[in-house]
Design an enzyme around this catalytic site. Structure first.
Site, PDB file in Angstrom:
ATOM      1  CG  HIS A 174      -0.027   8.558   2.347  1.00 21.22           C
ATOM      2  ND1 HIS A 174      -0.897   7.487   2.327  1.00 21.22           N
ATOM      3  CD2 HIS A 174       0.417   8.666   3.626  1.00 21.22           C
ATOM      4  CE1 HIS A 174      -0.975   6.962   3.544  1.00 21.22           C
ATOM      5  NE2 HIS A 174      -0.185   7.666   4.351  1.00 21.22           N
ATOM      6  CG  HIS A 181       3.328   5.599   6.348  1.00 18.34           C
ATOM      7  ND1 HIS A 181       3.132   5.549   7.714  1.00 18.34           N
ATOM      8  CD2 HIS A 181       2.239   6.246   5.850  1.00 18.34           C
ATOM      9  CE1 HIS A 181       1.991   6.128   8.026  1.00 18.34           C
ATOM     10  NE2 HIS A 181       1.428   6.560   6.909  1.00 18.34           N
ATOM     11  CG  HIS A 203       1.482  10.440   7.364  1.00 16.65           C
ATOM     12  ND1 HIS A 203       0.387   9.746   6.890  1.00 16.65           N
ATOM     13  CD2 HIS A 203       1.247  11.754   7.077  1.00 16.65           C
ATOM     14  CE1 HIS A 203      -0.460  10.590   6.334  1.00 16.65           C
ATOM     15  NE2 HIS A 203       0.045  11.818   6.434  1.00 16.65           N
ATOM     16  CG  HIS A 219      -1.904  -1.075   1.298  1.00 16.01           C
ATOM     17  ND1 HIS A 219      -2.958  -1.190   0.415  1.00 16.01           N
ATOM     18  CD2 HIS A 219      -2.009  -2.130   2.140  1.00 16.01           C
ATOM     19  CE1 HIS A 219      -3.668  -2.269   0.717  1.00 16.01           C
ATOM     20  NE2 HIS A 219      -3.106  -2.853   1.752  1.00 16.01           N
ATOM     21  CB  THR A 265      -4.909   8.401   6.502  1.00 15.89           C
ATOM     22  OG1 THR A 265      -3.583   7.894   6.293  1.00 15.89           O
ATOM     23  CG2 THR A 265      -4.847   9.709   7.272  1.00 15.89           C
ATOM     24  CB  THR A 266      -4.454   2.928   6.066  1.00 14.37           C
ATOM     25  OG1 THR A 266      -3.684   2.799   7.268  1.00 14.37           O
ATOM     26  CG2 THR A 266      -3.659   3.708   5.031  1.00 14.37           C
TER      27      THR A 266
END
Length: 307
Positions: free
Chosen positions: A119, A117, A142, A90, A225-226
């Site tokens: 995005h 991680h 993040h 992801h 947010t996941t």
């Protein structure tokens, strides 16, 4: 009768396409890879339809200044460490030794770093999760922290204030950011989902702006947010972006999802505020006031009579 059968079959097909399997991003969804896209994450995890979800759009004129949002204290952020960088199907994620901690900044105590991680969008296009006045940046970092007395993230997430995430935006630069070269090079070795490789010596400090430029930020309470979208996160979004070249940004889009598709658009759409208040640090207000003061002085000089 035949005229009725086709629409019914089509509706049935679309329904099957939109509700099956695990969660995924919208860019990953396809009828040959059935998964729950963001609009259906609640089918996989019920918390994803909570009232305090993340990310959000920060409307700066509606933020409130909070004097408690003082500069952060970063401990051991300069510490060099070796880690494993992984394509988790992801995103790209790096585990961080718990030596690096944050405190002050209006937080209810100290928090230790767990992982970071990212995005991103498509080949350097819009891809941040949070937006500022509707602007979506190319990428968002993040850095995830948990309260210092917890030993694992799962336990920390059972505390409404157990997790603190620092969010940083990226901007396109005409030159490469050399501090990011260890990560950019490592991406070549983790293009396939579940791939991992050693990350050369790195520090959290080299990934973010200098500490003196981190006094301007926004604060609100939200969620992961996941999925599972747990509402246990104190969010801090820093105004000053991190520069990366277009080539560096594009390197992230070379990764692959679990189904082999190009890993792009790895962001959740912004969520409703539902009455939550977003606060801004004193630094943000001071910077704005300084700008107004400079403008006022310039105006005064412009209007002053010339002898």
């Amino acid at each position: 009768m035949q005229q009725l059968i086709l629409p019914v079959l089509l509706v049935s097909f679309l329904t099957t396409c939109t509700r099956a399997g695990d969660w995924c991003y919208q860019s990953q969804f396809a009828c040959d890879h059935q998964c729950n896209a963001p609009g259906n994450w609640n089918h996989a995890h019920s918390d994803c339809e909570g009232r305090n979800q993340s990310p959000i759009n920060v409307v700066t004129r509606k933020t409130l200044k909070d004097e408690r949002l003082t500069p952060f204290k970063f401990d051991n952020y300069q510490q060099i460490f070796r880690a494993t960088i992984k394509n988790n199907g992801h995103s790209v994620q790096v585990g961080v030794p718990n030596l690096s901690t944050i405190s002050d900044g209006g937080l209810p105590g100290g928090y230790k770093a767990v992982q970071f991680h990212l995005h991103w969008g498509n080949n350097g296009g819009p891809g941040s999760e949070h937006t500022i006045d509707g602007e979506q940046y190319p990428m968002e970092l993040h850095i995830v922290h948990m309260k210092q007395h917890y030993t694992d993230l799962t336990t920390a997430l059972s505390d409404p204030e157990g997790v603190a995430v620092l969010g940083f935006f990226y901007e396109r630069s005409t030159s490469a950011n050399r501090k990011y070269e260890p990560i950019i090079k490592a991406l070549q070795n983790i293009k396939a989902a579940n791939g991992n490789t050693s990350l050369n010596s790195i520090s959290l400090a080299q990934l973010i702006p200098p500490e003196k430029n981190l006094t301007t930020y926004y604060r609100y309470k939200g969620s992961l947010t996941t999925p599972g979208c747990t509402e246990a996160v104190i969010w801090t979004l820093f105004e000053n972006p991190i520069p990366l070249s277009v080539e560096q940004l594009r390197a992230f889009s070379e990764l692959k999802f679990q189904n082999g598709k190009q890993m792009v658009g790895t962001f959740r759409p912004v969520q409703p505020l539902n009455g939550r208040q977003v606060f801004r640090s004193g630094g943000a207000a001071i910077l704005a006031s300084s700008a107004l003061l400079v403008a006022a002085i310039a105006m005064a000089f412009a209007l002053s009579p010339v002898d």
